[in-house]
Design an enzyme around this catalytic site. Structure first.
Site, PDB file in Angstrom:
ATOM      1  N   ASP A   1       2.772   5.854   2.418  1.00  9.77           N
ATOM      2  CA  ASP A   1       3.033   4.427   2.612  1.00  9.77           C
ATOM      3  C   ASP A   1       4.200   3.977   1.739  1.00  9.77           C
ATOM      4  O   ASP A   1       4.271   4.322   0.558  1.00  9.77           O
ATOM      5  CB  ASP A   1       1.784   3.616   2.252  1.00  9.77           C
TER       6      ASP A   1
ATOM      7  N   TYR B   1      10.472  -1.573  -1.692  1.00 11.51           N
ATOM      8  CA  TYR B   1      10.137  -0.670  -2.792  1.00 11.51           C
ATOM      9  C   TYR B   1      11.402  -0.007  -3.341  1.00 11.51           C
ATOM     10  O   TYR B   1      12.098   0.730  -2.629  1.00 11.51           O
ATOM     11  CB  TYR B   1       9.157   0.408  -2.345  1.00 11.51           C
TER      12      TYR B   1
ATOM     13  N   GLN C   1      -3.403  -4.450   4.640  1.00 11.61           N
ATOM     14  CA  GLN C   1      -3.179  -3.768   3.364  1.00 11.61           C
ATOM     15  C   GLN C   1      -3.391  -4.782   2.252  1.00 11.61           C
ATOM     16  O   GLN C   1      -2.578  -5.663   2.033  1.00 11.61           O
ATOM     17  CB  GLN C   1      -1.774  -3.170   3.287  1.00 11.61           C
TER      18      GLN C   1
ATOM     19  N   SER D   1      -3.695  -0.805  -5.223  1.00 18.01           N
ATOM     20  CA  SER D   1      -4.155  -1.172  -6.574  1.00 18.01           C
ATOM     21  C   SER D   1      -5.655  -0.984  -6.751  1.00 18.01           C
ATOM     22  O   SER D   1      -6.327  -1.811  -7.368  1.00 18.01           O
ATOM     23  CB  SER D   1      -3.770  -2.619  -6.917  1.00 18.01           C
TER      24      SER D   1
ATOM     25  N   ASN E   1      -6.692  12.205  -9.199  1.00 19.52           N
ATOM     26  CA  ASN E   1      -7.240  11.128  -8.373  1.00 19.52           C
ATOM     27  C   ASN E   1      -8.125  11.661  -7.244  1.00 19.52           C
ATOM     28  O   ASN E   1      -9.105  11.015  -6.868  1.00 19.52           O
ATOM     29  CB  ASN E   1      -6.115  10.272  -7.800  1.00 19.52           C
TER      30      ASN E   1
END
Length: 353
Positions: free
Chosen positions: A56, A61, A188, A218, A310
């Site tokens: 994504d 960005y 999102q 987040s 993660n």
């Protein structure tokens, strides 16, 4: 390189037939920003090798550099486009001080912005194009029609929203239904242990009515839920390197609300270690991933090891028993309250709302 799911769970993205990995990779702040060149390749390869085939990004960005880096690395790794799910977002534009139409959700920017995204990505299409924010200066019909035009051109297969209110998402669906157009399939949104009201309460009717799915960003509350900020700001961390986050972290350590959050993270850290033999980060990610309305959890990573760390959340999800979840709720103390009609008796637990 051929894709191997490596045991990664998949879910449908909202009501669509598109299957997305439970954990995906995001480019916000890192790819094209704090991470460039070969390290980007290492991160994406590690993610892909471990079942993450969804990436994504967004036009804004790192001022477009995130898309450029992602497109470059995908070509250099020789990844099959059909093996990948690529999503990007338009709204903010990527040029500071650009013309009035270089941003927003006018038909002009949706179309021109999407074309520019594809050029930076070196791709013919993205799987999902997101409206990065709502734009109340543009009629909703124009927004919905423009995204449908992009889909009809084959530049995207689906469109979705990001940080829209439930009312705005509902309006988009009404417009789509009225004119026989395609509505948004996902939202999102920010969703983590400290940010729950909108994704768990406000969107609740949308999950039932439109089968809306979320692509969560987040999930670690910008790193707070990793526990590494419990005793200050470590050098090289996100809060130390990102200027817009420094004030937020300073406030966190100087306010009663901030101190209360840190106290809760310390308690979650102890629970994760003592009862689940895991890290607070893996616990926080697993907690979001187990939500049935979560289609995918977007992971940020500054290095390959963070991706692997993660993904340990996959081992934690089955361990989240009702007893553990109850302990988490007691620590957090912020369970969104269900709205019930005033002066009417509650329905019993078997009733369908």
């Amino acid at each position: 390189m051929k894709y191997n799911p490596k045991g990664m769970p998949f879910r449908r993205l909202g009501p669509s037939g598109l299957r997305v990995p439970l954990f995906s990779l995001g480019g916000w702040l890192t790819i094209g920003g704090t991470v460039v060149g070969d390290p980007v390749k290492d991160i994406i390869k590690t993610a892909f090798d471990n079942g993450i085939n969804m990436i994504d990004t967004a036009e804004v960005y790192s001022n477009g550099q995130s898309e450029i880096e992602i497109g470059r690395v995908i070509k250099e790794l020789n990844l099959e486009r059909t093996d990948l799910i690529i999503t990007t977002k338009v709204y903010f534009g990527f040029k500071h001080g650009g013309s009035p139409n270089d941003q927003g959700l006018s038909r002009k920017h949706i179309i021109e912005g999407t074309k520019a995204c594809l050029e930076r990505l070196q791709m013919d299409y993205v799987d999902v194009i997101f409206a990065h924010r709502p734009d109340n200066t543009v009629p909703m019909e124009e927004v919905v029609r423009a995204f449908n035009w992009v889909i009809e051109k084959g530049w995207a297969y689906y469109w979705a929203t990001s940080e829209w209110s439930a009312r705005e998402i509902e309006e988009a669906h009404h417009v789509a239904t009225r004119f026989g157009l395609i509505g948004p399939i996902a939202e999102q949104c920010e969703h983590n242990m400290f940010h729950r009201e909108r994704p768990e309460k406000e969107y609740s009717p949308l999950y039932q009515k439109y089968d809306l799915g979320t692509t969560v960003w987040s999930a670690l509350a910008e790193g707070l839920l990793t526990g590494k900020y419990n005793d200050g700001i470590p050098p090289g961390s996100r809060f130390a390197t990102q200027s817009f986050l420094k004030k937020r972290m300073k406030s966190l350590h100087e306010t009663a609300e901030g101190q209360d959050k840190i106290r809760k993270v310390r308690e979650l850290t102890k629970l994760a270690k003592d009862e689940l033999d895991t890290t607070p980060a893996a616990l926080a990610l697993a907690w979001i991933a187990r939500n049935p309305n979560t289609s995918t959890v977007i992971l940020g990573a500054s290095n390959p090891q963070q991706v692997l760390d993660n993904l340990k959340a996959l081992e934690v999800i089955p361990k989240l028993s009702p007893a553990i979840l109850e302990k988490i709720e007691r620590i957090l103390g912020n369970t969104p309250k269900t709205m019930h009609p005033d002066a009417r008796p509650r329905l019993d637990k078997f009733a369908k709302l």
